[in-house]
Design a protein around this motif. Structure first.
Motif, PDB file in Angstrom:
ATOM      1  N   MET A   1       1.038  -1.169  -0.094  1.00 22.38           N
ATOM      2  CA  MET A   1      -0.106   0.044  -0.118  1.00 22.38           C
ATOM      3  C   MET A   1       0.978   1.265  -0.129  1.00 22.38           C
ATOM      4  O   MET A   1       1.794   1.436   0.925  1.00 22.38           O
ATOM      5  N   PRO A   2       0.719   2.163  -0.956  1.00 20.98           N
ATOM      6  CA  PRO A   2       1.637   3.243  -0.972  1.00 20.98           C
ATOM      7  C   PRO A   2       1.323   4.272   0.125  1.00 20.98           C
ATOM      8  O   PRO A   2       0.198   4.339   0.771  1.00 20.98           O
ATOM      9  N   ALA A   3       2.453   4.985   0.481  1.00 19.66           N
ATOM     10  CA  ALA A   3       2.414   5.676   1.730  1.00 19.66           C
ATOM     11  C   ALA A   3       2.994   7.111   1.457  1.00 19.66           C
ATOM     12  O   ALA A   3       3.670   7.113   0.263  1.00 19.66           O
ATOM     13  N   ASP A   4       2.850   8.288   2.155  1.00 17.82           N
ATOM     14  CA  ASP A   4       3.706   9.530   2.017  1.00 17.82           C
ATOM     15  C   ASP A   4       4.717   9.237   2.687  1.00 17.82           C
ATOM     16  O   ASP A   4       5.069   8.666   3.696  1.00 17.82           O
ATOM     17  N   ILE A   5       5.815  10.042   2.220  1.00 16.95           N
ATOM     18  CA  ILE A   5       7.261  10.276   2.652  1.00 16.95           C
ATOM     19  C   ILE A   5       7.384  11.534   2.863  1.00 16.95           C
ATOM     20  O   ILE A   5       7.233  12.442   2.129  1.00 16.95           O
ATOM     21  N   LEU A   6       8.094  11.704   4.120  1.00 20.24           N
ATOM     22  CA  LEU A   6       8.500  12.999   4.814  1.00 20.24           C
ATOM     23  C   LEU A   6      10.132  13.117   4.479  1.00 20.24           C
ATOM     24  O   LEU A   6      10.815  12.239   4.688  1.00 20.24           O
ATOM     25  N   VAL A   7      10.590  14.409   3.600  1.00 25.70           N
ATOM     26  CA  VAL A   7      11.958  14.369   3.243  1.00 25.70           C
ATOM     27  C   VAL A   7      12.503  15.671   4.061  1.00 25.70           C
ATOM     28  O   VAL A   7      11.890  16.835   4.003  1.00 25.70           O
ATOM     29  N   LYS A   8      13.716  15.471   4.657  1.00 23.32           N
ATOM     30  CA  LYS A   8      14.478  16.763   5.379  1.00 23.32           C
ATOM     31  C   LYS A   8      15.156  17.301   4.174  1.00 23.32           C
ATOM     32  O   LYS A   8      16.240  16.795   3.769  1.00 23.32           O
TER      33      LYS A   8
ATOM     34  N   ALA B   1      14.945  10.699   4.632  1.00 18.22           N
ATOM     35  CA  ALA B   1      13.396  10.440   4.519  1.00 18.22           C
ATOM     36  C   ALA B   1      13.123   9.461   5.350  1.00 18.22           C
ATOM     37  O   ALA B   1      13.522   8.460   5.818  1.00 18.22           O
ATOM     38  N   MET B   2      11.559   9.582   5.778  1.00 17.18           N
ATOM     39  CA  MET B   2      10.904   8.758   6.479  1.00 17.18           C
ATOM     40  C   MET B   2       9.431   8.418   5.897  1.00 17.18           C
ATOM     41  O   MET B   2       8.888   9.475   5.585  1.00 17.18           O
ATOM     42  N   LEU B   3       8.796   7.146   5.949  1.00 14.64           N
ATOM     43  CA  LEU B   3       7.550   7.031   6.035  1.00 14.64           C
ATOM     44  C   LEU B   3       6.641   7.989   6.900  1.00 14.64           C
ATOM     45  O   LEU B   3       7.093   7.961   8.117  1.00 14.64           O
ATOM     46  N   ILE B   4       5.447   8.390   6.527  1.00 18.85           N
ATOM     47  CA  ILE B   4       4.573   8.887   7.338  1.00 18.85           C
ATOM     48  C   ILE B   4       3.652   7.932   7.507  1.00 18.85           C
ATOM     49  O   ILE B   4       2.937   7.418   6.822  1.00 18.85           O
ATOM     50  N   PRO B   5       3.520   7.567   9.059  1.00 16.11           N
ATOM     51  CA  PRO B   5       2.465   6.644   9.407  1.00 16.11           C
ATOM     52  C   PRO B   5       1.160   7.055   8.948  1.00 16.11           C
ATOM     53  O   PRO B   5       0.843   8.236   9.281  1.00 16.11           O
ATOM     54  N   ASP B   6       0.233   6.047   8.888  1.00 17.79           N
ATOM     55  CA  ASP B   6      -1.162   6.128   8.522  1.00 17.79           C
ATOM     56  C   ASP B   6      -1.493   7.355   7.638  1.00 17.79           C
ATOM     57  O   ASP B   6      -2.333   8.038   7.734  1.00 17.79           O
ATOM     58  N   SER B   7      -0.748   7.326   6.304  1.00 18.44           N
ATOM     59  CA  SER B   7      -0.767   8.454   5.389  1.00 18.44           C
ATOM     60  C   SER B   7      -1.427   7.974   4.183  1.00 18.44           C
ATOM     61  O   SER B   7      -1.638   8.685   3.265  1.00 18.44           O
ATOM     62  N   HIS B   8      -2.025   6.823   4.288  1.00 23.97           N
ATOM     63  CA  HIS B   8      -2.666   6.296   2.923  1.00 23.97           C
ATOM     64  C   HIS B   8      -4.273   6.326   3.057  1.00 23.97           C
ATOM     65  O   HIS B   8      -4.593   6.004   4.316  1.00 23.97           O
ATOM     66  N   PRO B   9      -4.920   7.161   2.198  1.00 26.43           N
ATOM     67  CA  PRO B   9      -4.473   7.372   1.124  1.00 26.43           C
ATOM     68  C   PRO B   9      -4.191   8.875   0.814  1.00 26.43           C
ATOM     69  O   PRO B   9      -4.335   9.275  -0.411  1.00 26.43           O
ATOM     70  N   GLY B  10      -3.877   9.515   1.862  1.00 23.09           N
ATOM     71  CA  GLY B  10      -3.191  10.849   1.932  1.00 23.09           C
ATOM     72  C   GLY B  10      -4.442  11.803   1.342  1.00 23.09           C
ATOM     73  O   GLY B  10      -5.521  11.583   1.549  1.00 23.09           O
ATOM     74  N   ILE B  11      -3.919  12.843   0.653  1.00 24.48           N
ATOM     75  CA  ILE B  11      -4.580  13.950   0.151  1.00 24.48           C
ATOM     76  C   ILE B  11      -5.452  13.383  -1.145  1.00 24.48           C
ATOM     77  O   ILE B  11      -6.348  14.298  -1.452  1.00 24.48           O
ATOM     78  N   TYR B  12      -5.313  12.462  -1.634  1.00 20.83           N
ATOM     79  CA  TYR B  12      -5.988  11.918  -2.887  1.00 20.83           C
ATOM     80  C   TYR B  12      -7.217  11.705  -2.593  1.00 20.83           C
ATOM     81  O   TYR B  12      -7.436  10.672  -1.757  1.00 20.83           O
TER      82      TYR B  12
END
Length: 153
Positions: A1-8, A136-147
Motif C-alpha cells: 500500500m503506498p504511503a507518503d514520505i517526509l523528506v528533510k 526521509a521517513m514514511l509518514i504513518p497512517d498516510s494512505h490514501p493521503g490527500i488523494y
C-alpha cells in the motif's frame, strides 16, 4: 500500500551532474503541448494533467531530461500540493542510468531553494528508492493521503 514520505530538505545529498549529452532543464511554455502528450503516452493522462500546472510559476516547477530532441524523463514539484514532489517518470528504456535520482534531487533542491524545510512525496511508488536516496521517513497512517477517490470516467 503506498504511503507518503517526509523528506528533510536541509540534509540533502548534492545533486549529481547530468551525463554527457543529456540536458537537465526546466520546460518552456511553448513545449507544453508536446511534453504533455509525451507524458500521457509514456505514463498516464493524470500525470499529464498535473504537468500542465507547472506553468503557473516561472520558471516552471518541473525538470525535464533530454538527449538531443528525445525526452528521457520529467519530474514535477510544488504541483499536486505545496511542498509535494511528483509526478515523476523516466522512459522505460532509459531506466537504471541514474536519471530518476538526478530528477529527484534536482527537484528536492529546488523545493529547498523555494524556502521549504521539508517536502512530501505523496503516495510514493518506489519507497525503497526514496528512503535509500534521501534523508526521509514514511509518514504513518498516510494512505490514501490527500488523494480523493478517483472520479469515474
Amino acid at each position: 500500500m503506498p504511503a507518503d514520505i517526509l523528506v528533510k530538505l536541509y540534509q540533502l545529498p548534492p545533486c549529481p551532474a547530468a551525463p554527457d549529452g543529456v540536458v537537465l532543464r526546466h520546460p518552456m511554455p511553448h513545449e507544453r503541448g508536446a511534453m504533455r502528450m509525451w507524458i500521457s503516452r509514456e505514463f498516464s493522462d493524470g500525470w499529464a494533467d498535473e504537468f500542465d500546472t507547472v506553468f503557473r510559476s516561472m520558471p516552471p516547477s518541473a525538470w525535464v531530461l533530454q538527449r538531443g530532441g528525445e525526452l528521457l524523463g520529467f519530474a514535477c514539484y510544488d504541483v499536486t500540493a505545496r511542498g509535494f514532489f511528483g509526478p515523476t517518470g523516466v522512459k522505460e528504456s532509459e531506466q537504471g542510468q541514474g536519471f530518476g535520482r538526478l530528477l529527484l534531487l534536482a527537484s528536492m533542491h529546488a523545493l529547498h531553494q523555494l524556502g521549504y524545510a521539508y517536502a512530501i512525496i505523496g503516495s510514493a511508488g518506489p519507497v525503497d528508492f526514496y528512503l535509500r536516496t534521501l534523508p526521509a521517513m514514511l509518514i504513518p497512517d498516510s494512505h490514501p493521503g490527500i488523494y480523493p477517490q478517483p472520479v469515474d470516467k
